[in-house]
Design an enzyme around this catalytic site. Structure first.
Site, mmCIF file in Angstrom:
data_model
loop_
_atom_site.group_PDB
_atom_site.id
_atom_site.type_symbol
_atom_site.label_atom_id
_atom_site.label_comp_id
_atom_site.label_asym_id
_atom_site.label_seq_id
_atom_site.Cartn_x
_atom_site.Cartn_y
_atom_site.Cartn_z
ATOM 1 N N ASP A 1 49.030 96.684 -77.691
ATOM 2 C CA ASP A 1 50.092 96.051 -78.671
ATOM 3 C C ASP A 1 51.586 96.318 -78.660
ATOM 4 O O ASP A 1 51.838 97.544 -79.259
ATOM 5 C CB ASP A 1 49.791 95.770 -80.064
ATOM 6 C CG ASP A 1 48.320 95.042 -80.214
ATOM 7 O OD1 ASP A 1 47.714 94.486 -79.213
ATOM 8 O OD2 ASP A 1 47.951 94.519 -81.334
ATOM 9 N N LYS B 1 50.902 88.043 -80.429
ATOM 10 C CA LYS B 1 50.658 88.707 -81.730
ATOM 11 C C LYS B 1 51.673 88.052 -82.536
ATOM 12 O O LYS B 1 52.941 88.486 -82.682
ATOM 13 C CB LYS B 1 50.294 90.087 -81.673
ATOM 14 C CG LYS B 1 50.039 90.602 -82.977
ATOM 15 C CD LYS B 1 49.581 92.259 -82.946
ATOM 16 C CE LYS B 1 49.542 92.875 -84.219
ATOM 17 N NZ LYS B 1 48.983 94.222 -84.226
ATOM 18 N N LYS C 1 46.835 86.617 -81.478
ATOM 19 C CA LYS C 1 46.400 87.624 -82.537
ATOM 20 C C LYS C 1 47.162 87.370 -83.627
ATOM 21 O O LYS C 1 48.230 87.585 -83.842
ATOM 22 C CB LYS C 1 46.327 88.899 -82.037
ATOM 23 C CG LYS C 1 45.891 90.068 -82.905
ATOM 24 C CD LYS C 1 46.032 91.362 -82.468
ATOM 25 C CE LYS C 1 45.881 92.505 -83.684
ATOM 26 N NZ LYS C 1 45.978 93.843 -83.037
#
Length: 231
Positions: free
Chosen positions: A86, A147, A172
């Site tokens: 990430d 995300k 996400k």
């Protein structure tokens, strides 16, 4: 929704995170069948400690590193055993209209490792128009996921943000997702994954709802980990 635990990334990313906190996170991930999201320094510890699918955060939480250094950090985390990464979008460049720089930076990081890269766009800081722009930029950079947030800015994941971002890539949802009710709303809005420091709570509440029961939540065993906003 019978695969909920595998869609939860149980998270420990607070500034005071200790090795004991990481082991507790991994124990809970194993117990409930979740994934884990941890700092890059903890990846070697985690791979030796437990067989849990691991995400490592890169250039976290501000996303202001130079491209070469972020690529190197990504390679080191992957080499240590991270299954996914990430990274954080440079929100300042996005807001300055430097779209090519934003896209090119992400493209280089994505290309530097053979594992899926999610891009944290810090949605609480962005307008709808900026969310649309960054969604397209991240998709063009061949990232695997968008995300929503790091959990370090005011605000977190919202249904509205997930609905916008999911037009471009799998999402996400992270930041403020602290219960099964929160997570369910994100899934229904189009999220594919949830990132939360309260992943164990989410799974227990989901299990209880599925069984038609209620649960009493114990206090977290994790010393020093921030479990209030879900990261």
């Amino acid at each position: 929704m019978d695969d909920i635990p595998d869609r939860i990334e149980h998270t420990v990313l607070g500034p005071t995170t200790t090795p004991a906190d990481v082991r507790t996170c991994l124990d809970e991930a194993l117990q409930y069948g979740m994934r884990a999201c941890i700092p890059p320094w903890a990846v070697p510890l985690a791979t030796e400690y437990a067989n849990v699918p691991l995400t490592a955060v890169i250039d976290f939480p501000h996303g202001q590193g130079q491209t070469d250094s972020v690529c190197q950090a990504a390679k080191l985390a992957w080499d240590a055993g991270a299954d996914e990464l990430d990274m954080v979008c440079n929100v300042g460049l996005l807001k300055a209209g430097e779209d090519d720089a934003v896209r090119d930076h992400i493209t280089e990081v994505v290309a530097s490792v053979p594992v899926p890269v999610k891009v944290i766009v810090e949605a609480p800081l962005l307008s709808d128009a900026e969310l649309e722009r960054v969604g397209q930029l991240v998709a063009d950079a061949d990232a695997a996921y968008l995300k929503t947030a790091t959990g370090f800015s005011e605000g977190g994941a919202t249904v509205h943000d997930v609905e916008i971002l999911s037009k471009y890539l799998p999402v996400k949802a992270s930041g403020g997702v602290g219960s099964w009710a929160d997570a369910k709303a994100m899934f229904e809005a189009g999220a594919e994954r949830i990132g939360a420091s309260s992943g164990d709570t989410i799974v227990r509440e989901w299990q209880a709802e599925t069984a038609g029961e209620t649960v009493t939540e114990p206090e977290s065993d994790r010393d020093g980990a921030d479990t209030t906003d879900g990261y």
